[in-house]
Design a protein around this motif. Structure first.
Motif, PDB file in Angstrom:
ATOM      1  N   GLU A 156       0.830  -1.171   0.102  1.00  0.00           N
ATOM      2  CA  GLU A 156      -0.023   0.047   0.212  1.00  0.00           C
ATOM      3  C   GLU A 156       0.982   1.242  -0.037  1.00  0.00           C
ATOM      4  O   GLU A 156       0.478   2.386  -0.257  1.00  0.00           O
ATOM      5  CB  GLU A 156      -0.779  -0.015   1.237  1.00  0.00           C
ATOM      6  N   ASP A 167       0.928   2.998  -3.285  1.00  0.00           N
ATOM      7  CA  ASP A 167      -0.036   3.501  -3.523  1.00  0.00           C
ATOM      8  C   ASP A 167      -0.881   4.853  -3.201  1.00  0.00           C
ATOM      9  O   ASP A 167      -1.624   5.449  -3.527  1.00  0.00           O
ATOM     10  CB  ASP A 167      -1.596   2.595  -3.359  1.00  0.00           C
ATOM     11  N   VAL A 168      -0.094   5.273  -2.062  1.00  0.00           N
ATOM     12  CA  VAL A 168      -0.248   6.443  -1.402  1.00  0.00           C
ATOM     13  C   VAL A 168       0.115   7.700  -2.195  1.00  0.00           C
ATOM     14  O   VAL A 168       1.272   7.681  -2.736  1.00  0.00           O
ATOM     15  CB  VAL A 168       0.276   6.737   0.129  1.00  0.00           C
TER      16      VAL A 168
END
Length: 120
Positions: free
Chosen positions: A57, A60-61
């Motif tokens: 993740e 993806d930030v």
């Protein structure tokens, strides 16, 4: 960076060169290089640790969205008001009289001034 421009940094460097002298300048330049490298390694280590803890993740930030320099209270309020299915921006009525102007208006005879029991 703290209001320092290239001109100011150059002046500080020239003054430091005169104060340190030619015999101590290489030593302090090497220490500055080591400090810069250690700060870079520290930042990279923190980034790697975040990547390890967050997992996939992390990539993806949108980090630019979290940049505090992007903070614009007007935009945030506008987006918050319009996200809840509120009326379009053209339907929002502008404030015609400020609270300050309303406060300066005299009360009619026999009227009780407003009182907020929760504020006292």
């Amino acid at each position: 960076m703290f209001g320092l421009t290239f001109d100011k940094l150059l002046i500080v460097a020239v003054i430091a060169a005169f104060l340190l002298g030619p015999e101590r300048l290489p030593t302090y330049a090497a220490k500055l290089g080591q400090l810069t490298r250690s700060l870079r390694d520290f930042a990279n280590g923190a980034k790697d640790r975040m990547r390890d803890e967050m997992g996939p993740e992390f990539d993806d930030v949108d980090w630019k969205k979290l940049d505090p320099r992007q903070y614009d209270p007007r935009r945030i309020i506008r987006e918050a008001l319009l996200d809840d299915g509120a009326a379009p921006a053209g339907a929002i009525k502008p404030v015609t009289q400020s609270a300050y102007a309303a406060r300066k208006m005299p009360l009619p005879a026999g009227a009780v001034p407003p009182f907020d029991s929760e504020s006292t």
